[in-house]
Design an enzyme around this catalytic site. Structure first.
Site, PDB file in Angstrom:
ATOM      1  N   TYR A 285       0.903  -1.119   0.070  1.00 10.50           N
ATOM      2  CA  TYR A 285      -0.200  -0.084   0.012  1.00 10.50           C
ATOM      3  C   TYR A 285       0.824   1.275   0.071  1.00 10.50           C
ATOM      4  O   TYR A 285       1.915   1.526   0.809  1.00 10.50           O
ATOM      5  CB  TYR A 285      -0.818   0.245   1.366  1.00 10.50           C
ATOM      6  CG  TYR A 285      -1.530   1.452   1.388  1.00 10.50           C
ATOM      7  CD1 TYR A 285      -2.746   1.553   0.560  1.00 10.50           C
ATOM      8  CD2 TYR A 285      -1.222   2.228   2.253  1.00 10.50           C
ATOM      9  CE1 TYR A 285      -3.482   2.867   0.538  1.00 10.50           C
ATOM     10  CE2 TYR A 285      -1.918   3.749   2.487  1.00 10.50           C
ATOM     11  CZ  TYR A 285      -3.200   3.802   1.685  1.00 10.50           C
ATOM     12  OH  TYR A 285      -3.707   4.872   1.764  1.00 10.50           O
TER      13      TYR A 285
ATOM     14  N   GLY B  18      -5.928   5.483   0.074  1.00 10.52           N
ATOM     15  CA  GLY B  18      -7.187   5.458   0.540  1.00 10.52           C
ATOM     16  C   GLY B  18      -8.173   4.432  -0.294  1.00 10.52           C
ATOM     17  O   GLY B  18      -7.702   3.335  -0.529  1.00 10.52           O
TER      18      GLY B  18
END
Length: 508
Positions: free
Chosen positions: A46, A53
Protein backbone atom coordinates in the site's frame (compact mmCIF):
# COMPACT_ATOMS: atom_id res chain seq x y z
CA UNK A 1 14.55 2.89 17.72
CA UNK A 2 15.35 6.25 19.29
CA UNK A 3 13.49 7.44 22.36
CA UNK A 4 12.82 11.17 22.19
CA UNK A 5 12.21 12.31 25.78
CA UNK A 6 9.30 14.68 26.21
CA UNK A 7 11.34 16.96 28.45
CA UNK A 8 13.88 17.31 25.62
CA UNK A 9 11.10 18.36 23.27
CA UNK A 10 9.95 20.94 25.81
CA UNK A 11 13.47 22.35 26.08
CA UNK A 12 13.58 22.76 22.31
CA UNK A 13 10.14 24.40 22.25
CA UNK A 14 10.25 26.62 25.32
CA UNK A 15 13.97 27.19 25.92
CA UNK A 16 14.97 27.34 22.25
CA UNK A 17 17.61 24.65 22.64
CA UNK A 18 18.78 22.95 19.43
CA UNK A 19 17.34 19.54 18.64
CA UNK A 20 20.17 17.02 18.45
CA UNK A 21 19.82 13.54 16.98
CA UNK A 22 22.51 10.89 17.61
CA UNK A 23 24.27 9.62 14.50
CA UNK A 24 23.42 6.05 15.50
CA UNK A 25 19.72 6.90 15.26
CA UNK A 26 20.21 8.19 11.71
CA UNK A 27 22.06 5.00 10.85
CA UNK A 28 19.09 2.95 12.08
CA UNK A 29 16.74 4.99 9.86
CA UNK A 30 19.08 4.27 6.94
CA UNK A 31 19.04 0.55 7.74
CA UNK A 32 15.23 0.45 7.69
CA UNK A 33 15.20 2.35 4.40
CA UNK A 34 17.64 -0.09 2.81
CA UNK A 35 15.52 -3.02 3.94
CA UNK A 36 12.44 -1.52 2.25
CA UNK A 37 14.44 -0.92 -0.92
CA UNK A 38 15.24 -4.62 -1.09
CA UNK A 39 11.88 -5.91 0.15
CA UNK A 40 9.36 -4.01 -1.97
CA UNK A 41 10.41 -5.38 -5.35
CA UNK A 42 7.70 -7.56 -6.97
CA UNK A 43 5.31 -7.06 -4.06
CA UNK A 44 2.07 -5.15 -3.72
CA UNK A 45 2.49 -2.72 -0.82
CA UNK A 46 0.00 0.00 0.00
CA UNK A 47 1.16 3.48 -0.89
CA UNK A 48 4.26 2.28 -2.69
CA UNK A 49 2.72 0.83 -5.82
CA UNK A 50 -0.99 1.27 -5.09
CA UNK A 51 -3.26 4.26 -4.91
CA UNK A 52 -4.18 5.82 -1.57
CA UNK A 53 -7.29 5.37 0.58
CA UNK A 54 -10.22 3.90 -1.38
CA UNK A 55 -8.01 3.96 -4.49
CA UNK A 56 -5.73 1.33 -3.01
CA UNK A 57 -7.40 -1.24 -5.26
CA UNK A 58 -5.64 0.31 -8.25
CA UNK A 59 -2.09 -0.76 -9.02
CA UNK A 60 0.24 2.09 -10.03
CA UNK A 61 2.65 1.45 -12.86
CA UNK A 62 6.29 1.34 -11.81
CA UNK A 63 7.20 4.30 -14.01
CA UNK A 64 4.90 6.54 -11.94
CA UNK A 65 5.95 5.52 -8.43
CA UNK A 66 7.91 8.71 -7.75
CA UNK A 67 5.04 10.81 -9.12
CA UNK A 68 2.72 8.94 -6.75
CA UNK A 69 4.63 10.22 -3.72
CA UNK A 70 4.60 13.82 -4.94
CA UNK A 71 0.91 13.55 -5.84
CA UNK A 72 -0.25 12.71 -2.32
CA UNK A 73 1.58 15.75 -0.97
CA UNK A 74 0.23 18.18 -3.54
CA UNK A 75 -3.30 16.76 -3.73
CA UNK A 76 -3.74 16.79 0.05
CA UNK A 77 -2.48 20.33 0.67
CA UNK A 78 -6.07 21.52 0.94
CA UNK A 79 -6.26 23.06 4.41
CA UNK A 80 -8.26 26.15 5.24
CA UNK A 81 -8.40 28.79 7.94
CA UNK A 82 -5.75 30.65 9.87
CA UNK A 83 -2.30 29.05 10.05
CA UNK A 84 -1.15 27.36 13.23
CA UNK A 85 1.33 29.45 15.19
CA UNK A 86 5.05 28.77 14.95
CA UNK A 87 5.27 26.99 18.31
CA UNK A 88 2.63 24.40 17.42
CA UNK A 89 4.11 23.86 13.96
CA UNK A 90 7.58 23.39 15.46
CA UNK A 91 6.14 20.82 17.87
CA UNK A 92 4.50 19.00 14.95
CA UNK A 93 7.82 18.88 13.07
CA UNK A 94 9.48 17.33 16.11
CA UNK A 95 6.66 14.82 16.53
CA UNK A 96 7.06 13.79 12.87
CA UNK A 97 10.75 13.26 13.47
CA UNK A 98 9.85 11.12 16.47
CA UNK A 99 7.89 8.77 14.24
CA UNK A 100 10.60 8.51 11.58
CA UNK A 101 13.19 7.80 14.28
CA UNK A 102 11.32 4.64 15.27
CA UNK A 103 12.80 3.09 12.12
CA UNK A 104 9.50 1.56 11.07
CA UNK A 105 8.66 3.94 8.23
CA UNK A 106 11.24 3.02 5.60
CA UNK A 107 11.93 6.67 4.77
CA UNK A 108 15.28 7.98 3.65
CA UNK A 109 17.35 9.62 6.43
CA UNK A 110 17.07 12.91 4.54
CA UNK A 111 13.53 13.21 5.94
CA UNK A 112 14.82 13.31 9.52
CA UNK A 113 17.76 15.54 8.71
CA UNK A 114 15.66 18.09 6.83
CA UNK A 115 13.04 18.19 9.58
CA UNK A 116 15.87 18.77 12.05
CA UNK A 117 17.13 21.68 9.94
CA UNK A 118 13.66 23.24 9.85
CA UNK A 119 13.34 22.95 13.63
CA UNK A 120 16.77 24.34 14.45
CA UNK A 121 16.68 27.13 11.87
CA UNK A 122 13.19 28.31 12.81
CA UNK A 123 11.61 27.49 9.44
CA UNK A 124 7.89 27.01 10.06
CA UNK A 125 5.66 25.61 7.29
CA UNK A 126 2.28 27.12 6.56
CA UNK A 127 -0.14 24.70 8.23
CA UNK A 128 -3.83 25.72 8.17
CA UNK A 129 -6.00 25.15 11.21
CA UNK A 130 -8.68 23.13 9.42
CA UNK A 131 -8.33 19.91 7.47
CA UNK A 132 -7.77 16.92 9.74
CA UNK A 133 -10.30 14.32 10.77
CA UNK A 134 -7.58 12.50 12.71
CA UNK A 135 -8.10 9.09 11.19
CA UNK A 136 -5.25 8.51 8.75
CA UNK A 137 -3.68 10.96 11.13
CA UNK A 138 -3.39 14.58 10.09
CA UNK A 139 -3.27 13.99 6.33
CA UNK A 140 -4.03 17.54 5.24
CA UNK A 141 -1.91 19.43 7.74
CA UNK A 142 1.01 17.03 7.35
CA UNK A 143 0.73 17.39 3.57
CA UNK A 144 1.31 21.12 4.05
CA UNK A 145 4.46 20.29 6.02
CA UNK A 146 5.57 17.82 3.36
CA UNK A 147 4.89 20.45 0.68
CA UNK A 148 7.55 22.69 2.20
CA UNK A 149 10.02 19.83 2.57
CA UNK A 150 9.93 19.37 -1.22
CA UNK A 151 10.57 23.09 -1.62
CA UNK A 152 7.03 24.21 -2.43
CA UNK A 153 4.39 26.23 -0.57
CA UNK A 154 5.37 28.88 1.94
CA UNK A 155 7.04 29.12 5.35
CA UNK A 156 7.16 31.58 8.21
CA UNK A 157 10.81 32.55 8.63
CA UNK A 158 12.18 35.37 10.78
CA UNK A 159 8.73 36.91 11.09
CA UNK A 160 7.84 36.85 7.39
CA UNK A 161 5.83 34.56 5.11
CA UNK A 162 8.06 33.65 2.19
CA UNK A 163 8.20 31.05 -0.62
CA UNK A 164 9.81 27.90 0.73
CA UNK A 165 12.21 27.60 -2.18
CA UNK A 166 13.67 31.05 -1.43
CA UNK A 167 14.21 30.29 2.25
CA UNK A 168 15.73 26.89 1.58
CA UNK A 169 18.14 28.36 -0.96
CA UNK A 170 19.07 31.13 1.49
CA UNK A 171 19.80 28.50 4.17
CA UNK A 172 21.69 26.21 1.81
CA UNK A 173 19.10 23.43 2.06
CA UNK A 174 18.14 21.03 -0.72
CA UNK A 175 14.46 20.08 -1.19
CA UNK A 176 13.60 16.52 -0.27
CA UNK A 177 13.67 13.94 -3.08
CA UNK A 178 11.19 11.07 -3.12
CA UNK A 179 12.75 7.61 -2.84
CA UNK A 180 10.15 4.93 -2.07
CA UNK A 181 7.32 6.14 0.21
CA UNK A 182 8.42 9.48 1.68
CA UNK A 183 5.31 11.31 0.49
CA UNK A 184 2.90 8.92 2.17
CA UNK A 185 4.98 8.51 5.31
CA UNK A 186 5.33 12.22 6.01
CA UNK A 187 1.63 12.90 5.49
CA UNK A 188 0.33 9.84 7.32
CA UNK A 189 0.24 10.06 11.13
CA UNK A 190 -0.76 11.87 14.30
CA UNK A 191 2.08 14.39 14.48
CA UNK A 192 0.11 17.64 14.22
CA UNK A 193 -2.40 16.70 16.92
CA UNK A 194 0.51 15.39 19.01
CA UNK A 195 2.54 18.56 18.54
CA UNK A 196 -0.38 20.80 19.54
CA UNK A 197 -1.03 18.55 22.53
CA UNK A 198 2.58 18.80 23.72
CA UNK A 199 2.28 22.58 23.73
CA UNK A 200 -1.08 22.25 25.49
CA UNK A 201 0.50 19.98 28.10
CA UNK A 202 3.15 22.55 28.99
CA UNK A 203 0.61 25.33 29.44
CA UNK A 204 -1.91 23.11 31.23
CA UNK A 205 0.72 22.14 33.80
CA UNK A 206 1.67 25.80 34.15
CA UNK A 207 -1.98 26.69 34.82
CA UNK A 208 -2.32 23.96 37.42
CA UNK A 209 0.70 25.30 39.32
CA UNK A 210 -0.71 28.84 39.26
CA UNK A 211 -4.09 27.52 40.43
CA UNK A 212 -2.39 25.69 43.29
CA UNK A 213 -0.67 28.86 44.49
CA UNK A 214 -3.87 30.86 43.97
CA UNK A 215 -5.67 28.45 46.31
CA UNK A 216 -3.05 29.00 49.01
CA UNK A 217 -3.14 32.77 48.55
CA UNK A 218 -6.92 32.77 48.63
CA UNK A 219 -6.89 30.99 51.97
CA UNK A 220 -4.29 33.41 53.26
CA UNK A 221 -6.59 36.30 52.40
CA UNK A 222 -9.52 34.51 54.06
CA UNK A 223 -7.33 33.68 57.10
CA UNK A 224 -8.61 30.11 56.81
CA UNK A 225 -7.84 27.34 59.26
CA UNK A 226 -5.04 25.37 57.65
CA UNK A 227 -6.25 21.82 58.28
CA UNK A 228 -7.95 21.60 54.86
CA UNK A 229 -4.49 20.78 53.50
CA UNK A 230 -3.30 18.70 56.47
CA UNK A 231 -1.53 15.44 55.67
CA UNK A 232 -3.69 13.15 57.87
CA UNK A 233 -6.85 14.56 56.29
CA UNK A 234 -5.69 14.13 52.70
CA UNK A 235 -3.82 10.86 53.18
CA UNK A 236 -6.97 9.07 54.28
CA UNK A 237 -8.49 9.64 50.85
CA UNK A 238 -6.47 7.35 48.64
CA UNK A 239 -5.98 9.51 45.57
CA UNK A 240 -2.47 10.45 44.54
CA UNK A 241 -3.50 13.73 42.92
CA UNK A 242 -5.21 14.99 46.06
CA UNK A 243 -2.26 14.01 48.21
CA UNK A 244 0.29 15.63 45.90
CA UNK A 245 -1.79 18.79 45.67
CA UNK A 246 -2.17 19.04 49.43
CA UNK A 247 1.57 18.48 49.88
CA UNK A 248 2.37 21.22 47.39
CA UNK A 249 0.04 23.56 49.22
CA UNK A 250 1.59 22.76 52.61
CA UNK A 251 5.04 23.43 51.20
CA UNK A 252 3.94 26.74 49.69
CA UNK A 253 2.15 27.84 52.84
CA UNK A 254 4.81 26.71 55.33
CA UNK A 255 6.02 30.23 56.16
CA UNK A 256 2.65 32.02 55.92
CA UNK A 257 1.59 34.16 58.86
CA UNK A 258 -1.98 34.46 57.63
CA UNK A 259 -3.42 30.99 58.15
CA UNK A 260 -5.02 30.01 61.43
CA UNK A 261 -4.47 26.89 63.53
CA UNK A 262 -7.72 25.21 64.50
CA UNK A 263 -6.15 23.65 67.58
CA UNK A 264 -5.20 27.11 68.83
CA UNK A 265 -8.40 28.93 67.92
CA UNK A 266 -11.21 26.39 68.40
CA UNK A 267 -9.83 23.38 70.25
CA UNK A 268 -8.67 25.31 73.28
CA UNK A 269 -10.94 26.09 76.23
CA UNK A 270 -13.17 29.14 76.51
CA UNK A 271 -15.70 28.56 73.74
CA UNK A 272 -18.55 26.98 75.68
CA UNK A 273 -20.45 30.24 76.07
CA UNK A 274 -20.30 31.24 72.39
CA UNK A 275 -23.41 30.82 70.25
CA UNK A 276 -22.01 32.18 66.97
CA UNK A 277 -18.56 32.70 65.54
CA UNK A 278 -17.47 35.79 63.65
CA UNK A 279 -14.85 33.87 61.68
CA UNK A 280 -16.05 31.01 59.49
CA UNK A 281 -15.45 27.63 61.11
CA UNK A 282 -15.00 26.17 57.60
CA UNK A 283 -14.13 28.12 54.45
CA UNK A 284 -16.23 28.02 51.27
CA UNK A 285 -15.76 24.98 49.05
CA UNK A 286 -13.83 26.87 46.38
CA UNK A 287 -11.18 27.55 49.05
CA UNK A 288 -11.38 24.53 51.34
CA UNK A 289 -11.86 21.78 48.74
CA UNK A 290 -9.02 22.75 46.41
CA UNK A 291 -6.95 19.57 47.02
CA UNK A 292 -10.02 17.54 46.07
CA UNK A 293 -10.73 19.75 43.01
CA UNK A 294 -7.19 20.19 41.69
CA UNK A 295 -6.15 16.62 42.53
CA UNK A 296 -8.10 15.01 39.67
CA UNK A 297 -6.70 17.68 37.33
CA UNK A 298 -3.18 16.72 38.42
CA UNK A 299 -3.87 13.05 37.69
CA UNK A 300 -5.44 13.86 34.33
CA UNK A 301 -2.37 15.82 33.29
CA UNK A 302 -0.02 13.12 34.57
CA UNK A 303 -1.78 10.55 32.40
CA UNK A 304 -1.80 12.89 29.42
CA UNK A 305 1.96 13.37 29.78
CA UNK A 306 2.42 9.60 29.76
CA UNK A 307 0.33 9.21 26.59
CA UNK A 308 2.22 12.01 24.84
CA UNK A 309 5.58 10.48 25.73
CA UNK A 310 4.43 7.17 24.29
CA UNK A 311 2.96 8.79 21.17
CA UNK A 312 6.03 10.83 20.27
CA UNK A 313 8.09 7.63 20.43
CA UNK A 314 5.63 5.62 18.33
CA UNK A 315 5.55 4.66 14.69
CA UNK A 316 2.21 6.17 13.72
CA UNK A 317 2.09 5.80 9.94
CA UNK A 318 0.97 2.96 7.68
CA UNK A 319 2.17 0.49 6.58
CA UNK A 320 4.78 -0.37 9.21
CA UNK A 321 8.15 -1.45 7.84
CA UNK A 322 9.88 -3.87 10.18
CA UNK A 323 13.45 -4.84 9.29
CA UNK A 324 13.63 -7.03 12.41
CA UNK A 325 10.92 -9.45 11.25
CA UNK A 326 11.62 -8.60 7.59
CA UNK A 327 8.01 -7.81 6.87
CA UNK A 328 5.69 -4.91 6.09
CA UNK A 329 2.49 -4.75 8.15
CA UNK A 330 -0.70 -2.96 7.14
CA UNK A 331 -2.86 -1.53 9.93
CA UNK A 332 -4.05 1.65 11.57
CA UNK A 333 -1.32 3.14 13.76
CA UNK A 334 -2.23 6.54 12.31
CA UNK A 335 -5.57 6.61 14.14
CA UNK A 336 -5.70 9.50 16.62
CA UNK A 337 -7.96 8.15 19.36
CA UNK A 338 -5.30 8.20 22.06
CA UNK A 339 -4.61 11.90 21.55
CA UNK A 340 -8.24 12.85 21.00
CA UNK A 341 -9.49 11.20 24.18
CA UNK A 342 -6.66 12.63 26.30
CA UNK A 343 -7.14 16.15 24.95
CA UNK A 344 -10.84 15.96 25.75
CA UNK A 345 -9.99 14.91 29.31
CA UNK A 346 -7.43 17.70 29.65
CA UNK A 347 -9.95 20.16 28.24
CA UNK A 348 -12.66 19.10 30.69
CA UNK A 349 -10.22 19.20 33.61
CA UNK A 350 -9.13 22.73 32.73
CA UNK A 351 -12.72 23.89 32.44
CA UNK A 352 -13.05 22.78 36.06
CA UNK A 353 -9.94 24.82 36.88
CA UNK A 354 -11.51 27.86 35.20
CA UNK A 355 -14.72 27.38 37.17
CA UNK A 356 -12.79 27.19 40.43
CA UNK A 357 -10.85 30.34 39.61
CA UNK A 358 -14.07 32.18 38.75
CA UNK A 359 -15.71 31.12 42.04
CA UNK A 360 -12.66 32.24 43.99
CA UNK A 361 -12.88 35.58 42.21
CA UNK A 362 -16.51 35.84 43.24
CA UNK A 363 -15.44 35.32 46.85
CA UNK A 364 -12.95 38.18 46.58
CA UNK A 365 -15.46 40.52 44.93
CA UNK A 366 -18.54 39.73 47.02
CA UNK A 367 -18.30 41.66 50.29
CA UNK A 368 -21.33 39.93 51.83
CA UNK A 369 -19.65 36.56 51.26
CA UNK A 370 -16.11 37.31 52.36
CA UNK A 371 -17.08 39.81 55.07
CA UNK A 372 -13.61 41.41 55.10
CA UNK A 373 -13.16 43.16 51.74
CA UNK A 374 -14.85 46.14 50.05
CA UNK A 375 -17.20 45.36 47.14
CA UNK A 376 -15.23 44.43 44.03
CA UNK A 377 -12.01 45.31 45.92
CA UNK A 378 -12.97 48.95 45.42
CA UNK A 379 -10.54 51.14 47.38
CA UNK A 380 -12.11 54.35 46.09
CA UNK A 381 -15.47 55.99 46.85
CA UNK A 382 -18.27 53.43 46.73
CA UNK A 383 -20.82 54.42 44.10
CA UNK A 384 -18.40 56.81 42.43
CA UNK A 385 -15.67 54.22 41.81
CA UNK A 386 -16.12 50.61 40.67
CA UNK A 387 -12.93 48.73 41.47
CA UNK A 388 -12.81 45.41 39.61
CA UNK A 389 -16.55 45.10 39.08
CA UNK A 390 -16.36 44.84 35.29
CA UNK A 391 -13.41 42.45 35.43
CA UNK A 392 -15.82 39.87 36.81
CA UNK A 393 -17.92 40.15 33.66
CA UNK A 394 -14.92 39.13 31.59
CA UNK A 395 -13.99 36.25 33.88
CA UNK A 396 -17.57 34.97 34.05
CA UNK A 397 -18.24 35.18 30.32
CA UNK A 398 -14.93 33.50 29.52
CA UNK A 399 -15.68 30.72 32.01
CA UNK A 400 -19.08 30.26 30.37
CA UNK A 401 -17.38 29.82 26.99
CA UNK A 402 -15.12 27.20 28.56
CA UNK A 403 -18.16 25.32 29.81
CA UNK A 404 -19.57 25.27 26.28
CA UNK A 405 -16.23 23.98 24.95
CA UNK A 406 -16.21 21.21 27.59
CA UNK A 407 -18.46 19.06 25.38
CA UNK A 408 -16.32 16.02 24.42
CA UNK A 409 -15.17 16.12 20.82
CA UNK A 410 -13.82 12.54 20.87
CA UNK A 411 -17.38 11.25 20.44
CA UNK A 412 -17.87 13.14 17.17
CA UNK A 413 -17.19 11.00 14.13
CA UNK A 414 -18.33 11.70 10.58
CA UNK A 415 -17.46 9.02 8.00
CA UNK A 416 -15.70 10.31 4.89
CA UNK A 417 -13.22 9.23 2.20
CA UNK A 418 -15.91 7.15 0.42
CA UNK A 419 -16.56 5.56 3.83
CA UNK A 420 -13.03 4.14 3.91
CA UNK A 421 -12.52 6.29 6.98
CA UNK A 422 -15.79 5.19 8.54
CA UNK A 423 -14.86 6.09 12.13
CA UNK A 424 -12.48 8.95 12.83
CA UNK A 425 -10.93 10.56 15.92
CA UNK A 426 -11.16 14.31 15.21
CA UNK A 427 -8.00 14.47 17.32
CA UNK A 428 -6.61 17.70 15.89
CA UNK A 429 -9.92 19.49 16.35
CA UNK A 430 -9.95 18.25 19.94
CA UNK A 431 -6.42 19.51 20.57
CA UNK A 432 -7.30 22.91 19.11
CA UNK A 433 -10.42 23.18 21.27
CA UNK A 434 -8.29 22.28 24.27
CA UNK A 435 -5.89 25.05 23.30
CA UNK A 436 -8.80 27.53 23.29
CA UNK A 437 -9.76 26.49 26.82
CA UNK A 438 -6.14 26.95 27.90
CA UNK A 439 -6.07 30.46 26.43
CA UNK A 440 -9.31 31.27 28.25
CA UNK A 441 -7.94 29.93 31.52
CA UNK A 442 -4.92 32.19 31.34
CA UNK A 443 -7.21 35.20 30.89
CA UNK A 444 -9.32 34.23 33.90
CA UNK A 445 -6.23 33.49 35.97
CA UNK A 446 -4.71 36.86 35.06
CA UNK A 447 -7.78 38.61 36.45
CA UNK A 448 -7.61 36.47 39.56
CA UNK A 449 -3.98 37.33 40.23
CA UNK A 450 -4.69 41.04 39.86
CA UNK A 451 -7.53 40.58 42.34
CA UNK A 452 -5.33 38.64 44.75
CA UNK A 453 -2.81 41.49 44.79
CA UNK A 454 -5.56 44.08 45.27
CA UNK A 455 -7.17 42.09 48.10
CA UNK A 456 -3.78 41.79 49.76
CA UNK A 457 -3.46 45.57 49.72
CA UNK A 458 -7.00 46.03 50.99
CA UNK A 459 -6.09 43.96 54.05
CA UNK A 460 -2.47 45.21 54.26
CA UNK A 461 -1.12 41.68 54.68
CA UNK A 462 1.64 41.59 52.04
CA UNK A 463 4.30 41.12 54.72
CA UNK A 464 2.43 38.17 56.21
CA UNK A 465 2.04 36.15 53.02
CA UNK A 466 4.06 33.02 52.38
CA UNK A 467 7.23 33.69 50.41
CA UNK A 468 5.85 32.44 47.07
CA UNK A 469 2.63 34.44 47.37
CA UNK A 470 4.70 37.50 48.25
CA UNK A 471 6.94 37.08 45.21
CA UNK A 472 3.93 36.87 42.94
CA UNK A 473 2.32 39.83 44.69
CA UNK A 474 5.45 41.85 43.91
CA UNK A 475 5.47 40.59 40.30
CA UNK A 476 1.82 41.54 39.74
CA UNK A 477 2.31 44.92 41.39
CA UNK A 478 5.25 45.60 39.06
CA UNK A 479 2.76 45.24 36.19
CA UNK A 480 -0.26 46.93 37.76
CA UNK A 481 0.26 49.06 40.89
CA UNK A 482 -2.40 49.39 43.56
CA UNK A 483 -5.36 51.23 42.03
CA UNK A 484 -7.93 53.49 43.69
CA UNK A 485 -9.30 55.54 40.83
CA UNK A 486 -11.09 53.80 37.97
CA UNK A 487 -8.81 52.81 35.13
CA UNK A 488 -8.93 50.61 32.01
CA UNK A 489 -7.66 47.10 32.80
CA UNK A 490 -7.37 45.43 29.41
CA UNK A 491 -3.66 46.04 28.87
CA UNK A 492 -2.79 45.03 32.42
CA UNK A 493 -4.83 41.83 32.10
CA UNK A 494 -2.93 40.99 28.89
CA UNK A 495 0.41 41.76 30.54
CA UNK A 496 -0.32 39.65 33.61
CA UNK A 497 -1.53 36.85 31.32
CA UNK A 498 1.78 37.00 29.46
CA UNK A 499 3.66 36.94 32.77
CA UNK A 500 1.80 33.81 33.90
CA UNK A 501 2.50 32.08 30.58
CA UNK A 502 6.19 32.87 30.48
CA UNK A 503 7.11 32.47 34.15
CA UNK A 504 5.92 28.99 35.18
CA UNK A 505 6.19 28.13 38.87
CA UNK A 506 7.24 24.51 38.16
CA UNK A 507 6.03 23.10 41.47
CA UNK A 508 7.47 19.72 42.42
Amino acid sequence: MYTLPLHTVEEVLFENKPLEIPSLAIEDVERCHRFLERFHADKVIYGINTGFGPMAQWRVDDRYLTDLQYNIIRSHSTGAGEPLDDLNVKAALIARMGTALQCRSGVHPDVVLLLQEFVNRGIHPFVPRHGSVGASGDLVQLAHIALTLIGEGKVHYKGEWRPTAEVMAECGLTPLRMHIREGLSITNGTSVMTGISIVNQHYAETLLDWATLAAVWMNEIAASYDDWMAEPLNECRRHEGQQVTARRMRELAADSQCLKKREHELYSSGHSDKKTFDHKVQAYYSLRCTPQILGPIYETLANSRRILQEEICSACDNPIVDPETENVYHGGNFHGDYISLEQDKVKIALVRLAMTSERQLNYLFHDRINGILPPFLNMGVLGLNYGMQACQFTATSTTAECQTLAMPNYVHSIPNNNDNQDIVSMGTNTALLCRQVIDNCFQIMAIQYIALAQATDCLKIADKLCATSRRQYDAVRAIIPLFVEDTPFYEEIANVENYLRTNPLKLK
